[in-house]
Write a protein that holds these residues in place. Structure first.
Motif, PDB file in Angstrom:
ATOM      1  N   HIS A  51       0.362  16.435  -4.338  1.00  0.00           N
ATOM      2  CA  HIS A  51       0.558  15.012  -4.344  1.00  0.00           C
ATOM      3  C   HIS A  51      -0.158  14.574  -5.453  1.00  0.00           C
ATOM      4  O   HIS A  51       0.098  13.558  -6.339  1.00  0.00           O
ATOM      5  CB  HIS A  51       0.351  14.426  -2.973  1.00  0.00           C
ATOM      6  N   HIS A  99      -0.033  12.294  -9.218  1.00  0.00           N
ATOM      7  CA  HIS A  99      -0.646  11.072  -9.308  1.00  0.00           C
ATOM      8  C   HIS A  99      -1.165  11.281 -10.632  1.00  0.00           C
ATOM      9  O   HIS A  99      -1.243  10.360 -11.646  1.00  0.00           O
ATOM     10  CB  HIS A  99      -1.640  10.448  -8.372  1.00  0.00           C
ATOM     11  N   SER A 114      -5.887   6.033  -4.240  1.00  0.00           N
ATOM     12  CA  SER A 114      -4.708   5.912  -3.592  1.00  0.00           C
ATOM     13  C   SER A 114      -4.920   5.504  -2.017  1.00  0.00           C
ATOM     14  O   SER A 114      -6.291   5.508  -1.725  1.00  0.00           O
ATOM     15  CB  SER A 114      -3.769   7.109  -3.576  1.00  0.00           C
ATOM     16  N   ASP A 164       3.545   5.862  -4.886  1.00  0.00           N
ATOM     17  CA  ASP A 164       4.149   7.093  -4.697  1.00  0.00           C
ATOM     18  C   ASP A 164       5.714   6.924  -5.395  1.00  0.00           C
ATOM     19  O   ASP A 164       6.471   6.153  -5.421  1.00  0.00           O
ATOM     20  CB  ASP A 164       4.283   7.539  -3.319  1.00  0.00           C
TER      21      ASP A 164
HETATM   22 ZN    ZN Z   1      -0.071   8.811  -3.421  1.00  0.00          ZN
END
Ligand code: ZN
Ligand code: KG4
Length: 375
Positions: free
Chosen positions: A137, A141, A162, A326
């Motif tokens: 993930h 980003h 985040s 996201d």
């Molecule tokens: Zn995220």
């Protein structure tokens, strides 16, 4: 976390024609993001760029609980993921048989939520006879600014901030990451969210606090700049949160004061991050800074670091606001880089709640091009 062994066994030994095919020159990738409270899907073409993307936010679902309820999040991903994928395909005028590979977030994140995307992504790839890739993930980003018309050039330093992470990362190229510093306690987004809660701003707190801060005077109260009085690139935000709590308890009985506290808190977080970015840029001699992750949507952070860049002669890049938080596009892009290099994940459904960013390798560098979610 593995699904029942029999299912894993079935996937592992099924015949896969793609395992022996040559590395493709161009690819159309379906990206799937379900690590937390947003279902994101996108179609990214290595030649033409982003073709379509769609996002469903679960904010309304979790709002009454004041935060994300993991089981509710998983169930909503199950409901929304496939309709969003169909929507993306229709918007791009494509059929699912046009897809050359599937990229899904395999971690870090909420394990149940991750398993929804991993299962659906894997099953879709299996049905289509196409490769799939487990995407980190935070790599998503980190690479999100590459989707912009003027992408940053490697090498760069990334400030990744985040809801779950705060990191400074030296990025030599895709997959070559050195974590320079990270938070010792709360992530930056978490600090925003918890402080917003203290101010009765509800969930999600970050954007609400930023909005309230626009009306406040950031100079009225003193706030610490945590861990800036000693060398190093790590962050710590829990002391700042406690400081704010004490201030709220002692002072915040009118709207103007609450706005001043929000503004002072935001200024303290932003200036702390700016100090650490200056140090990281100096230490690595990088000329390019990238800001990514949900807190990267904070306008004061973007403006402050842009000014720092102008002052010190660095270029500063960030994704468009919608791709700070996201989304499926960043996962499709990151997965595409790896699939294009011939890498793919073994056909076993795996997801990881925790997954260190610097354990990743360069695309295609893992032996025989096979990786697990743990690669
Ligand atoms: Zn995220
Ligand atoms: O990257 P993201 O969407 O999810 C994670 O990977 O965690 O980040 C979400 C975080 C939340 O903590 C949210 O409050 C914060 O990003 N956030 C903001 C802003 N927009 C989102 N924080 C400060 N200012 C904003 N404008």
């Amino acid at each position: 976390m593995n699904l029942p062994a029999s299912f894993g066994f079935l996937l592992k030994y099924a015949p896969f024609s793609f395992l022996t095919t040559d590395v493709a020159l161009t690819m159309l990738i379906l990206g799937i993001e379900t690590s937390c409270d947003e279902t994101g899907v996108a179609l990214y073409d290595s030649d033409q760029g982003l073709l379509s993307h769609a996002l469903h936010s679960q904010v309304d679902l979790h709002a009454e609980y004041g935060g994300v309820v993991p089981e509710t999040a998983s169930r909503d991903h199950v409901r929304k993921l496939l309709p969003l994928a169909s929507h993306c395909l229709a918007e791009a005028g494509l059929d699912r048989t046009d897809i050359d590979g599937v990229a899904y977030t395999a971690g870090p994140g909420l394990i149940g939520a991750l398993l929804v995307g991993a299962s659906a992504g894997r099953a879709l790839a299996l049905a289509l006879g196409k490769p799939a890739i487990a995407v980190h993930h935070m790599e998503g980003h980190l690479l999100a600014p590459m989707l912009e018309p003027e992408p940053p050039a490697f090498p760069f330093v990334a400030l990744l901030v985040s809801g779950g992470h705060s990191m400074l990362v030296e990025v030599r190229e895709v997959g070559r990451y050195r974590v320079l510093g990270e938070t010792l306690d709360d992530a930056a987004g978490e600090a925003f969210d918890k402080t917003a809660k203290l101010l009765d701003l509800g969930y999600p707190g970050g954007p609400a606090l930023a909005k309230l801060a626009e009306k406040g005077n950031p100079e009225r109260f003193d706030f610490p700049r945590p861990m800036t009085d000693r060398p190093g690139l790590d962050f710590s935000f829990s002391g700042l949160k406690t400081h704010t709590r004490n201030l709220v308890l002692a002072q915040a009985d009118d709207d103007a004061t609450r706005a001043d506290i929000a503004a002072g808190f935001q200024r303290a977080v932003v200036e702390t991050m700016a100090i650490k970015c200056r140090r990281a840029m100096k230490a690595t001699r990088a000329r390019q800074l990238v800001i990514a992750g949900g807190v990267g949507a904070n306008l004061e952070l973007r403006a402050t670091l842009k000014r720092e860049g102008e002052k010190h002669g660095w270029a500063v890049s960030y994704p468009r606001l919608a791709f700070c938080t996201d989304n499926g596009a960043m996962i499709a892009y990151a997965g595409c880089q790896r699939l294009l290099a011939g890498e793919h994940t073994d056909p076993v459904i795996e997801a990881r709640a925790r997954w260190p960013l610097d354990s990743l390798a360069r695309p295609g560098a893992v032996s025989a091009g096979h990786t697990g979610a743990t690669a």
